[in-house]
Design a protein around this motif. Structure first.
Motif: not given
Length: 226
Positions: A123-134, A200-213
């Motif tokens: 029930d707790e609001r959770l926001v995470v940063r993935i690449g350049e997206y909140d 998901l990586r294509r949509k959110l990661e800055s570099d989908p080929a080298r994901p950081r998250h």
């Protein structure tokens, strides 16, 4: 102070782990076999368990299964067994993470910190940063941090992302993801996971080929790294 139960039949390793963990303000309890481990877990109620698979009396996976009948305590498995089948068996039995011997102490400590990190309630609001997206997991809303542009994710993509991101740093096994997202009849369909994680990586990661998250643990599962 976090209380950790270390279960291993190697006296030198037990001593090294005790010294390193106590130096970092952990309270340490030790056990040299499975029977003693179960007794210590019941008596001392640790906040975390470090469990070797190769014990002299009970197999570590069996110890883990017995623990899971009554406690959700985080468990990090240690083992010199290199095969992925043993790792998968430990994850399926309820392990939170897996470290292969020999290991660097810094790596083990990082895994311990990750599995003991406070988990958000549903029930707790959770926001995470993935690449350049909140990414707001509660509202199911993903927006570019600078432009505010919204990124559409499918219902299935949100389910996968929610499971990973609510347990930061934790390895989530293939079977758990398939069970919780698609159901028990899909436990062998690991290609579904490869497909959706790639999306998901294509949509959110800055570099989908080298994901950081959104990271892959080969033959085992996936991990969200904040």
């Amino acid at each position: 102070m976090t209380r950790v139960l270390i279960v291993d039949d190697e006296p030198q390793l037990l001593r090294a782990l005790r010294i390193n963990l106590q130096a970092r303000q952990y309270e340490v309890v030790t056990a040299a076999d499975g029977t003693a481990a179960l007794a210590a877990a019941a008596a001392d109620r640790p906040d975390l368990v470090v469990l070797d698979l190769g014990l002299p009396d009970l197999d570590g996976v069996e110890v883990l299964r017995k623990l899971r009948t009554w406690t959700p305590v985080p468990v990090v498995v240690l083992s010199g067994r290199l095969g992925s089948a043993e790792k998968v068996a430990a994850l399926d039995a309820g392990a939170d993470d897996y470290v292969t011997k020999p290991f660097a102490m810094d790596e083990l400590l990082a895994r311990l910190r990750a599995v003991t990190r406070r988990r958000s309630s549903p029930d707790e609001r959770l926001v995470v940063r993935i690449g350049e997206y909140d990414v707001d997991l509660t509202a199911r809303d993903a927006r570019h941090a600078r432009t505010g542009e919204r990124r559409h994710l499918t219902r299935t993509e949100w389910k996968i992302l929610d499971l990973l991101a609510r347990s930061p740093g934790k390895l989530i096994g293939h079977r758990q993801l398939l069970q919780e997202v698609w159901g028990p009849t899909y436990l062998g369909q690991t290609h579904y996971l490869r497909q959706y994680l790639a999306q998901l990586r294509r949509k959110l990661e800055s570099d989908p080929a080298r994901p950081r998250h959104l990271l892959t643990e080969p033959a085992m599962g996936y991990r969200f790294q904040p």
